[in-house]
Design an enzyme around this catalytic site. Structure first.
Site, PDB file in Angstrom:
ATOM      1  N   GLU A  92     -11.907  18.890 -52.774  1.00 54.02           N
ATOM      2  CA  GLU A  92     -12.178  17.463 -52.962  1.00 54.02           C
ATOM      3  C   GLU A  92     -12.611  16.858 -54.267  1.00 54.02           C
ATOM      4  O   GLU A  92     -13.766  16.480 -54.516  1.00 54.02           O
ATOM      5  CB  GLU A  92     -13.474  17.109 -51.907  1.00 54.02           C
ATOM      6  CG  GLU A  92     -13.192  16.667 -50.672  1.00 54.02           C
ATOM      7  CD  GLU A  92     -14.612  16.441 -49.867  1.00 54.02           C
ATOM      8  OE1 GLU A  92     -14.613  15.414 -49.168  1.00 54.02           O
ATOM      9  OE2 GLU A  92     -15.455  17.147 -50.027  1.00 54.02           O
ATOM     10  N   GLY A 147     -16.251  20.481 -39.317  1.00 55.36           N
ATOM     11  CA  GLY A 147     -17.513  20.696 -38.462  1.00 55.36           C
ATOM     12  C   GLY A 147     -18.256  21.328 -39.652  1.00 55.36           C
ATOM     13  O   GLY A 147     -18.545  22.776 -39.447  1.00 55.36           O
ATOM     14  N   TYR A 148     -18.888  20.749 -40.273  1.00 53.53           N
ATOM     15  CA  TYR A 148     -19.650  21.581 -41.379  1.00 53.53           C
ATOM     16  C   TYR A 148     -21.119  20.985 -40.702  1.00 53.53           C
ATOM     17  O   TYR A 148     -22.073  22.072 -40.452  1.00 53.53           O
ATOM     18  CB  TYR A 148     -19.310  20.601 -42.634  1.00 53.53           C
ATOM     19  CG  TYR A 148     -18.714  21.673 -43.597  1.00 53.53           C
ATOM     20  CD1 TYR A 148     -17.794  22.521 -43.083  1.00 53.53           C
ATOM     21  CD2 TYR A 148     -18.218  21.147 -44.806  1.00 53.53           C
ATOM     22  CE1 TYR A 148     -16.993  23.392 -43.792  1.00 53.53           C
ATOM     23  CE2 TYR A 148     -17.515  22.043 -45.787  1.00 53.53           C
ATOM     24  CZ  TYR A 148     -16.990  22.962 -45.117  1.00 53.53           C
ATOM     25  OH  TYR A 148     -15.817  23.587 -45.785  1.00 53.53           O
ATOM     26  N   SER A 149     -21.736  19.662 -40.656  1.00 48.00           N
ATOM     27  CA  SER A 149     -22.796  19.161 -40.759  1.00 48.00           C
ATOM     28  C   SER A 149     -23.420  19.271 -39.268  1.00 48.00           C
ATOM     29  O   SER A 149     -22.807  19.363 -38.337  1.00 48.00           O
ATOM     30  CB  SER A 149     -23.044  17.853 -40.929  1.00 48.00           C
ATOM     31  OG  SER A 149     -22.647  17.474 -42.103  1.00 48.00           O
ATOM     32  N   ASN A 176     -28.314  11.315 -52.734  1.00 53.08           N
ATOM     33  CA  ASN A 176     -28.509  10.958 -54.014  1.00 53.08           C
ATOM     34  C   ASN A 176     -29.746  11.858 -54.575  1.00 53.08           C
ATOM     35  O   ASN A 176     -29.617  12.336 -55.822  1.00 53.08           O
ATOM     36  CB  ASN A 176     -28.840   9.532 -54.300  1.00 53.08           C
ATOM     37  CG  ASN A 176     -27.653   8.508 -54.266  1.00 53.08           C
ATOM     38  OD1 ASN A 176     -26.551   8.986 -54.055  1.00 53.08           O
ATOM     39  ND2 ASN A 176     -28.009   7.391 -54.808  1.00 53.08           N
ATOM     40  N   SER A 231     -16.287  12.794 -38.484  1.00 50.20           N
ATOM     41  CA  SER A 231     -15.486  11.318 -38.528  1.00 50.20           C
ATOM     42  C   SER A 231     -14.334  11.674 -37.605  1.00 50.20           C
ATOM     43  O   SER A 231     -13.879  12.713 -37.728  1.00 50.20           O
ATOM     44  CB  SER A 231     -14.957  11.078 -39.752  1.00 50.20           C
ATOM     45  OG  SER A 231     -16.264  10.989 -40.807  1.00 50.20           O
TER      46      SER A 231
END
Lengths: 402, 397
Positions: B251, B132-134, B375, B168
């Site tokens: 990561e 639960g970051y974004s 990007n 996700s």
């Protein structure tokens, strides 16, 4: 709280896809030397020399630095190092646009001699190179695409004679000897390739300078008119088709060219970033604008990736020379490296001109020298699309499904 | 400098490959090559069972210390495992958030009680985690956290209220780690907490987001006074940002070579298709196929450089380009797949909206250049951190 994720796994790392301490030393030595002797002023002065380089500097490189000896076995008087060391050095010569016949001698002639020549010939000709003589390879004819040979070796009344033309011969006008590739019909009836040692002062050989857009490296055209050859001049000494060997020689050379391209791609970025950090527009340095930063980020991606492809190819070159991998693996690695680094250098040099703005198209700033070098190296030994087509053949035209 | 893994790592490779050959079959045959990005919704129950099979055999969390059930595997061994897993068509790892993010974070920063409570079920493949970051208004600006954590003195619990997005597998997860603001006065990366939250409670609502692929692997998650005990905050209240950043540090390159093996599988599919349908005779497609091949090989050697560590301990420039590199490459591969398919790229396998693997890949690769930092953000980071270029003037937080 400090980031301490290293304490989490802290495993031993044994992937060694990086320079050893000795290789770092070789690179640092090259960097220190070339940055000192190949300044902008030195490059511009060397460009005007008839040979295209400062002959005193070449003597210093060949006698003191001994770089041409890097890929020559110790048993023959060389340093017995490999392609990784050669790549580390050429990355620096490319970075500072060094004008010298090092590429022609160490990366075109030496691989040809090592792969195709007999032991006696190796001792003799590599010996000449170790003494500082300049050598080069003449392998391509009038057509620039592909390795189309316009030189014929034919049996005549006087013996075997060379007739024809070789173009784009790197440092041809200052070479002490050439290795010339010729088409020959062998006793078997097979039309193939033979390779010949020819000294520059040979009768019936004429050498013509081809003026070049990139003035930092010289190309020449060789014309042979019934040049009579002795059997000892044939590389390997036995009449046999050397087409596969020529292909591998060119692959080894292409990897060396990639090294100079990587150095050039890096320096195109570095001098551009240095310039834009100083350049102020609308009250702030233009390096703070995203449009500028994003271009530089893309340039860094190209330079780093080209470097990874180069180091991989250099390792494969060493494995090939050690007999660990085959010619097809070498061909693949060379094409990957040459295709990527060709486009990376051209991209970076082109972006570099744009980042310099108006002064980028003046002769005063060095970025234009990199731009011209980038174009020259891109078309030398096969441009990106030629190498991609070669890879496509490997991938798509074989019967084996992946 | 050398290209090869050691003899013992190659022996380990054989062990992994053999185990996968003997186990990724039978009841698990159907999930081979399934559940990757863009396909995470598929075969969830089978993949959960597969996680437990991996756990029983000791193939989860192999990089963890032995004390916590791992194998203390070296980076090389983890890389080899990931490569062989992908080569064998191992299904998308439904437990990877727990294994690669939450677990290492707890091992580094968690209390003994937290480790005892959470690590075993991650290791065994029983507990699925989501992150639960974004938040909807945040995007790449991760520190712009609006979700609140209020301490209820009476009940002695934290109450979490707010919304997360792009989560996700939230609907399949038992736990979520949530970054929430513990100090309402603080802004940016200050005054945050890092909470471990049970998803099976009344205060949690999950709403799937339908994607352009017609499937849903992302979710919106709403917290309405969801409860988190005082034992379930990692680090101190206010230190959440540091924990979150350390977690992102885990990561790194280990799984990337496995990811590249998935890319290799996709690339091989495209090559085979081109040979079958005659696209291999189109000169432009030949160029693009070769270009994709070059790009993939260089990606591998970029990664090996990162894994090898820098030459002199400086910032690893080659590591910073990884996200920008692979996402751009993969997006191009998606386009290439469609162009090799030709006119058939438009035809679906079945109604109502059944995409084949390459079509799904093509559409989902549009997400690659967005998630995990777009990007554009990646280019800013490269320019500022690797090239030392000045920051763009920013807002007031």
């Amino acid at each position: 709280m400090k980031r301490q994720h290293k304490t989490f796994t802290a495993p031993e790392v044994t992937v060694e896809f990086k320079f050893t301490d000795e290789q770092i030393m070789i690179r640092d030595t090259a960097e220190a030397f070339v940055s000192e002797v190949s300044t902008s002023a030195a490059v511009r002065s060397a460009m005007l020399e008839p040979a295209g380089y400062d002959k005193d500097l070449w003597r210093q490189i060949s006698a003191d630095m001994f770089w041409q000896a890097l890929p020559i076995p110790e048993a023959l008087g060389g340093l017995g190092l490999g392609y990784v060391e050669l790549a580390a050095t050429l990355e620096q010569t490319g970075r500072f646009l060094l004008c010298s016949p090092l590429m022609a001698t160490a990366a075109l002639a030496v691989p040809a001699i090592r792969l195709a020549a007999s032991e006696e010939q190796q001792a003799h000709y590599l010996g000449r190179i170790l003494e500082g003589q300049v050598a080069t390879l003449a392998h391509v004819g009038i057509q620039t695409h592909g390795s189309h040979i316009n030189m014929q070796a034919k049996i005549t009344d006087q013996g075997v004679c060379l007739n024809g033309l070789s173009r784009h011969v790197l440092n041809g006008q200052s070479a002490d000897f050439f290795i010339i590739a010729a088409e020959e019909t062998f006793a078997s009836g097979e039309l193939g390739v033979s390779l010949w040692f020819v000294d520059s002062n040979t009768q019936d050989l004429s050498v013509k300078v081809l003026p070049t857009m990139d003035q930092t490296r010289r190309l020449a055209e060789l014309q042979c008119d019934n040049l009579v050859l002795s059997p000892e001049q044939r590389l390997g000494g036995v009449a046999q088709c050397q087409a596969q060997l020529l292909s591998s020689i060119l692959d080894l050379a292409a990897i060396a060219v990639s090294a100079e391209q990587v150095g050039g791609a890096q320096q195109s970025l570095d001098i551009s970033v240095a310039y834009i950090k100083e350049r102020v527009q609308f009250g702030r340095t233009i390096a703070s604008y995203q449009a500028i930063k994003h271009k530089c980020a893309d340039m860094m991606l190209k330079a780093e990736s080209a470097r990874s492809g180069l180091y991989y190819a250099a390792c494969i070159a060493d494995e090939f020379l050690a007999g660990v991998c085959d010619a097809e693996t070498l061909a693949e690695a060379a094409s990957i490296s040459k295709a990527y680094s060709s486009e990376a250098f051209f991209f970076n040099a082109g972006c570099g001109i744009q980042l310099h703005g108006g002064v980028g198209i003046t002769s005063e700033y060095d970025i234009q020298l990199y731009f011209k070098r980038a174009k020259a190296l891109e078309s030398f030994l096969g441009n990106a699309s030629e190498h991609r087509e070669r890879l496509a053949k490997q991938l798509l035209d074989s019967e084996v499904l992946l | 400098m050398k290209l090869r893994f050691s003899t013992s790592d190659e022996a380990f490779r054989v062990e992994v490959a053999n185990w996968l050959r003997d186990n990724l079959c039978g009841e698990f045959e159907s999930i081979r090559f399934r559940g990757g990005p863009g396909d995470e919704h598929s075969f969830v129950e089978e993949r959960k069972a597969w996680e437990r099979r991996l756990g029983e055999a000791g193939w989860t969390c192999i990089g963890w210390p032995r004390d916590w059930g791992g194998r203390a595997a070296s980076i090389e061994q983890q890389v080899v495992f990931n490569e062989e897993y992908a080569r064998a068509g191992g299904p998308g790892r439904i437990g990877h958030i727990g294994e690669t993010l939450m677990g290492p974070t707890l091992i580094a920063y968690g209390s003994e009680a937290q480790k005892n409570k959470y690590l075993p079920s991650i290791r065994s493949g029983d507990a699925i985690w989501c992150q639960g970051y974004s938040e909807p208004s945040a995007g790449s600006d991760l520190a712009n956290v609006k979700t609140k954590a209020v301490f209820d003195e009476q009940a002695q619990v934290w109450q979490i209220t707010g919304q997360k997005v792009w989560t996700s597998l939230a609907h399949e997860s038992q736990y979520c780690f949530v970054v929430a603001r513990t100090d309402p006065q603080a802004k940016g990366h200050k005054g945050l907490g890092f909470f471990m939250l049970d998803m099976h409670q009344p205060g949690v609502t999950i709403r799937p987001i339908e994607q352009l692929t017609g499937t849903s692997e992302f979710n919106e998650v709403f917290f309405d006074s969801a409860v988190c005990s005082v034992e379930d905050i990692v680090g101190k209240p206010g230190e959440g940002w540091q924990v979150a950043m350390a977690l992102l540090g885990f990561e790194r390159g280990v799984s990337t070579l496995g990811q590249q093996m998935l890319f290799q599988n996709e690339f091989n599919d495209i090559v085979q298709l081109a040979k079958r349908n005659g696209a291999d005779r189109d000169p432009m497609l030949r160029q693009r196929i070769a270009e994709a091949h070059i790009g993939l090989r260089i990606m591998r050697y970029n990664t090996l450089r990162v894994l090898s560590g820098s030459d002199e301990g400086e910032l690893q420039a080659e590591g910073m380009i990884y996200k920008l590199y692979w996402s751009s490459w993969h997006r191009n591969l998606g386009k290439l797949a469609m162009d090799v398919m030709g006119s058939d790229s438009e035809i679906l396998d079945a109604e109502p909206y059944e995409l084949n693997r390459l079509q799904s890949m093509f559409l989902f690769t549009r997400a690659d250049t967005i998630y995990g930092g777009t990007n554009q953000i990646q280019r800013n980071l490269i320019a500022e951190r690797a090239l030392g270029m000045p920051r763009e003037p920013r807002g007031n937080n």
